[in-house]
Design an enzyme around this catalytic site. Structure first.
Site, PDB file in Angstrom:
ATOM      1  N   GLU A 175     -10.374   5.768   2.830  1.00 12.78           N
ATOM      2  CA  GLU A 175     -10.785   5.839   1.436  1.00 12.78           C
ATOM      3  C   GLU A 175     -12.484   5.653   1.123  1.00 12.78           C
ATOM      4  OE1 GLU A 175      -8.396   3.061  -0.836  1.00 12.78           O
ATOM      5  OE2 GLU A 175      -6.566   4.521  -0.765  1.00 12.78           O
ATOM      6  N   TYR A 246      -0.826   5.864  -5.361  1.00 15.51           N
ATOM      7  CA  TYR A 246       0.240   4.870  -5.608  1.00 15.51           C
ATOM      8  C   TYR A 246       0.738   5.040  -7.334  1.00 15.51           C
ATOM      9  CZ  TYR A 246      -1.293   2.612  -1.585  1.00 15.51           C
ATOM     10  OH  TYR A 246      -1.611   2.289  -0.164  1.00 15.51           O
ATOM     11  N   GLU A 294      -0.978   7.280   2.574  1.00 18.49           N
ATOM     12  CA  GLU A 294      -0.629   6.308   2.025  1.00 18.49           C
ATOM     13  C   GLU A 294      -0.039   6.762   0.655  1.00 18.49           C
ATOM     14  OE1 GLU A 294      -3.749   3.061   1.066  1.00 18.49           O
ATOM     15  OE2 GLU A 294      -4.632   3.318   2.848  1.00 18.49           O
TER      16      GLU A 294
HETATM   17  O1  AHR Z   1      -2.227  -0.273   0.846  1.00 18.65           O
HETATM   18  C1  AHR Z   1      -3.251  -1.271   0.280  1.00 18.65           C
HETATM   19  C2  AHR Z   1      -4.561  -0.504   0.065  1.00 18.65           C
HETATM   20  O2  AHR Z   1      -4.265   0.583  -0.649  1.00 18.65           O
HETATM   21  C3  AHR Z   1      -5.101  -0.044   1.318  1.00 18.65           C
HETATM   22  O3  AHR Z   1      -5.801  -0.721   2.166  1.00 18.65           O
HETATM   23  C4  AHR Z   1      -6.081   1.133   0.817  1.00 18.65           C
HETATM   24  O4  AHR Z   1      -6.607   2.074   1.812  1.00 18.65           O
HETATM   25  C5  AHR Z   1      -5.581   1.409  -0.449  1.00 18.65           C
HETATM   26  O5  AHR Z   1      -6.305   1.358  -1.572  1.00 18.65           O
END
Ligand code: AHR
Length: 499
Positions: A175, A246, A294
């Site tokens: 990131e 997410y 992720e």
């Molecule tokens: O998975 C948690 C965090 O989310 C990770 O460290 C980061 O890469 C993302 O922002």
């Protein structure tokens, strides 16, 4: 409850691409209780002789993870890998800045390799592009992959690991577009640094594959420009571009949340376009694919900083039925986008943003544990381009979406097929005809379903099996057709075989 009808049309000749096994990967970060108390807990009654929790290992094996990305995450951008190798009593305790925690370094690269072996997953290591130098990245490849006869290969042997770890997958940073990242860089600076790091890492071991940091999510102000610029700089030295995302239901708008596949597909499609653009612009013959390394549902707001304590409780989400149905759709998208998406890692595999939790010697499997397990166990061979005729469901955020979200796989080598169906309706059961258009003599093998009437229903320590995947009586196939009634808020997996 109302009832509607739908059709799912399957044809083993109508394929998208070979499903990459690496789509069923996980992510383990030195964050909260993922490593310590999750994977590694020497004092647990479940610990094996290496300190790994055997109950967690068993659960991870059941989920058939094919790869695990490590050691971060934001943690990676301040990590000196030398802190985590060698005699444990000499390893430094440090303030870990990303999560404001205390890092003991009792678990490091070699312990991680043992963990990967224990669950039969390929290691995917990250190199620090934040505070870290290109030389340190190159040295880690040397430490892990050179058989013997160099300073770092011999150091590894002196630490008790004579054989090289043969790590194939390497994330070049994490990131790096995010201002929250230690050592954050602008796109062109990062692209140039990543290019040089990957170049040297590949000179050290030409067999490795490298992953460039893409945008941290599609809401970043620099998205998708970051991806274009970094790719233009580093294209020839990279095999994958990373995606992170997410999902969440902050507004408590469940119909829109249950249409999340729309966002996931759009994110992939945009980056697929960027890949094609850069390949053309750079006049390249080389291909770069996507690594969604992720992904997870994450929004419920557990603390994110550890007050300089060891293994603090961070981001320990509770997952309910609607979260599990979003996870199931995410996996459907992986199959539907398998022409360009080759790696995916759920963040994370235990305790932190995870569907698997430990508490002392106990362990809890949350709702979304099950969709991942079902898909990772059954999606094999080719992803099929499934045609779905289904009524639409209205949503505030994405207009109307089909009530069913579907993917399927077919393995010509075994004749096995798997069909994955989410009914995203809150109210309607859907009487669904499955129609095989290719004339195969299909026999239904098995069926499972995860379902419930309350989208907020969750498994708790007191009621750990409120929402699980249960076996169903598989519907019979006659003359190339089977009919199944899919309840609202459900995920159904059907497997078939043909001669
Ligand atoms: O998975 C948690 C965090 O989310 C990770 O460290 C980061 O890469 C993302 O922002």
């Amino acid at each position: 409850m109302s009832q509607t009808t739908a059709q799912i049309l399957l044809d083993s000749n109508r394929t998208i691409a070979e499903i990459s096994p690496l789509l069923f990967g996980g992510f383990a970060e030195h964050m909260g209780r993922c490593v310590y108390e999750g994977i590694y807990e020497p004092k647990s009654k479940h610990a094996d002789r290496d300190g790994l929790r055997t109950d967690v290992l068993d659960a991870l094996r059941a989920q058939k993870y094919t790869t695990v990305r490590y050691p971060g995450g934001n943690f990676l951008s301040g990590y000196n890998w030398l802190d985590g190798v060698g005699p444990k009593e000499q390893r430094p305790r440090r303030r870990e800045l990303a999560w404001q925690s205390l890092e003991t370094n009792q678990f490091g690269t070699n312990e991680f390799m043992g963990f990967c072996q224990a669950i039969d997953a390929a290691p995917m290591l990250g190199v620090n592009m934040g505070t870290g130098a290109i030389q340190a990245a190159c040295d880690l490849v040397d430490y892990c992959n050179t058989p013997s006869g160099t300073y770092y290969a011999d150091l590894r042997a002196s630490h008790g690991y004579a054989a090289p770890h043969q790590v194939k997958y390497w994330c070049v940073g994490n990131e790096m577009d995010g201002p929250w990242q230690m050592g954050h860089l602008e796109a062109r600076e990062y692209g140039a640094k990543a290019r040089e790091a990957a170049k040297l890492m590949r000179w050290m071991d030409p067999s490795i594959q490298t992953i460039l940091c893409g945008s941290s999510n599609d809401r970043m102000p620099t998205y998708p420009e970051w991806d274009r610029v970094a790719l233009e700089e580093a294209w020839e030295h990279m095999d994958y571009l990373s995606m992170h995302y997410y999902a969440g239901n902050r507004e408590n708008d469940t119909p829109s949340f249950l249409a999340s596949a729309v966002v996931f597909e759009h994110f992939v499609d945009t980056l697929d376009g960027v890949l094609r653009y850069v390949k053309a612009k750079n006049r390249s013959k080389h291909d770069v694919y996507l690594s969604w390394d992720e992904w997870q549902v994450w929004y419920k707001g557990d603390p994110m900083q550890g007050n300089w304590t060891e293994a603090p409780h961070l981001c320990e989400e509770t997952y309910n039925l609607e979260d599990a149905l979003v996870v199931a759709q995410w996996l459907n998208v992986f199959l539907r986008k398998s022409h360009v998406l080759k790696i995916a890692c759920v963040a994370q595999i235990v305790n932190v943003i995870s569907w698997l939790n430990t508490r002392g010697d106990e362990m809890l499997k949350q709702t979304s544990f099950y969709p991942f397990m079902l898909v990772s166990n059954h999606a094999r061979g080719q992803a099929l381009d499934v045609l779905v005729r289904a009524p639409q469901v209205a949503t505030k955020l994405y207009d109307a979406v089909p009530v069913l979200d579907v993917s399927a796989s077919y393995d010509p080598a075994t004749g096995k097929e798997a069909i994955f169906i989410v009914n995203r309706s809150l109210t309607d059961s859907v009487v669904t005809d499955l129609l095989w258009q290719d004339g195969r003599a299909v026999t239904m093998s098995e069926a499972w379903q995860l379902a419930g009437s309350d989208p907020k229903a969750a498994n708790t320590w007191e009621h750990p099996n409120a929402i699980t995947a249960k076996p169903l009586a598989a519907p019979a196939v006659k003359d190339g057709k089977a009919t199944i009634q899919l309840p609202p808020l459900s995920f159904t997996v059907l497997t078939t075989h043909s001669a």
